[in-house]
Scaffold this motif. Structure first.
Motif, PDB file in Angstrom:
ATOM      1  N   ASP A 242       0.807  -1.213   0.000  1.00 48.95           N
ATOM      2  CA  ASP A 242       0.000   0.000   0.000  1.00 48.95           C
ATOM      3  C   ASP A 242       0.845   1.269   0.000  1.00 48.95           C
ATOM      4  O   ASP A 242       0.409   2.310  -0.492  1.00 48.95           O
ATOM      5  CB  ASP A 242      -0.935   0.015   1.212  1.00 48.95           C
ATOM      6  CG  ASP A 242      -1.996  -1.065   1.131  1.00 48.95           C
ATOM      7  OD1 ASP A 242      -2.200  -1.610   0.027  1.00 48.95           O
ATOM      8  OD2 ASP A 242      -2.607  -1.371   2.165  1.00 48.95           O
TER       9      ASP A 242
ATOM     10  N   VAL B 168       0.346   4.582  -4.535  1.00 52.32           N
ATOM     11  CA  VAL B 168       0.180   5.922  -5.104  1.00 52.32           C
ATOM     12  C   VAL B 168       1.092   6.096  -6.307  1.00 52.32           C
ATOM     13  O   VAL B 168       0.668   6.590  -7.359  1.00 52.32           O
ATOM     14  CB  VAL B 168       0.448   7.007  -4.038  1.00 52.32           C
ATOM     15  CG1 VAL B 168       0.491   8.391  -4.678  1.00 52.32           C
ATOM     16  CG2 VAL B 168      -0.615   6.957  -2.952  1.00 52.32           C
ATOM     17  N   SER B 169       2.342   5.656  -6.180  1.00 51.59           N
ATOM     18  CA  SER B 169       3.278   5.766  -7.310  1.00 51.59           C
ATOM     19  C   SER B 169       2.804   4.935  -8.495  1.00 51.59           C
ATOM     20  O   SER B 169       2.892   5.369  -9.648  1.00 51.59           O
ATOM     21  CB  SER B 169       4.684   5.341  -6.885  1.00 51.59           C
ATOM     22  OG  SER B 169       5.204   6.255  -5.943  1.00 51.59           O
TER      23      SER B 169
ATOM     24  N   ARG C 193      -0.263   4.210  -9.224  1.00 53.05           N
ATOM     25  CA  ARG C 193      -1.422   4.896  -9.822  1.00 53.05           C
ATOM     26  C   ARG C 193      -0.971   6.078 -10.672  1.00 53.05           C
ATOM     27  O   ARG C 193      -1.544   6.340 -11.732  1.00 53.05           O
ATOM     28  CB  ARG C 193      -2.391   5.339  -8.735  1.00 53.05           C
ATOM     29  CG  ARG C 193      -3.186   4.180  -8.188  1.00 53.05           C
ATOM     30  CD  ARG C 193      -4.405   4.627  -7.415  1.00 53.05           C
ATOM     31  NE  ARG C 193      -5.087   3.464  -6.889  1.00 53.05           N
ATOM     32  CZ  ARG C 193      -5.352   3.262  -5.611  1.00 53.05           C
ATOM     33  NH1 ARG C 193      -5.027   4.163  -4.717  1.00 53.05           N
ATOM     34  NH2 ARG C 193      -5.966   2.166  -5.224  1.00 53.05           N
TER      35      ARG C 193
END
Length: 157
Positions: free
Chosen positions: A110, A114-115, A117
């Protein structure tokens, strides 16, 4: 080699029907060589679904598997590793997306989603994605794709 699986139940026998699709290396049974990471996974699983934290320990015959199975090993984050993870997480392609029995490599947990995405949405390049991940302390995951692969694991009692 010792490997660990963190969950909310003791794993008596691996049941591939309970494995979740669209994970880093596909739908299969995941372990780590880092017991702290396995404990964290057990804690997170219990938060989501209840139950008691449980870490199941295995002895993995790495040499035997290396000689007899089709294996893919990613030593560290790389363009190839990132593309492989993205392929396995892609719900729009046919799965399984590869035919390896065992895959070993960094965990795209998790903390790095972000990276991924940003890459998937076209905001950063694959090289930038890998560069961002090189600075994170990533644990190693061991993915077992089928019963042949599981045959190289022995649960420690």
């Amino acid at each position: 080699m010792k490997l660990y699986h963190g969950s909310n139940v003791m794993i008596e026998k691996v049941d591939f029907a309970k494995c979740h699709p669209f994970k880093d290396f596909g739908c299969g049974f995941y372990l780590t060589d880092n017991i702290a990471h396995a404990r964290n996974m057990a804690f997170r699983r219990c938060l989501r679904t209840g139950g008691d934290e449980c870490v199941t320990e295995y002895e993995f015959d790495f040499e035997g598997a290396l000689q007899n199975l089709k294996m893919k090993i990613f030593e560290k984050p790389s363009d190839e590793w990132a593309e492989f993870v993205m392929m396995n997480r892609n719900e729009n392609i046919t799965h399984p997306a590869h035919d390896y029995d065992i895959v070993i490599g960094p965990i795209a947990d998790d903390a790095v989603v972000v990276s991924f995405r940003l890459f998937q949405d076209g905001f950063i390049s694959i090289s930038e994605l890998v560069k961002r991940l090189e600075y994170k302390e990533l644990s190693t995951q061991y993915f077992f794709h089928n019963p042949n692969a599981i045959g190289y694991l022995n649960r420690v009692l």
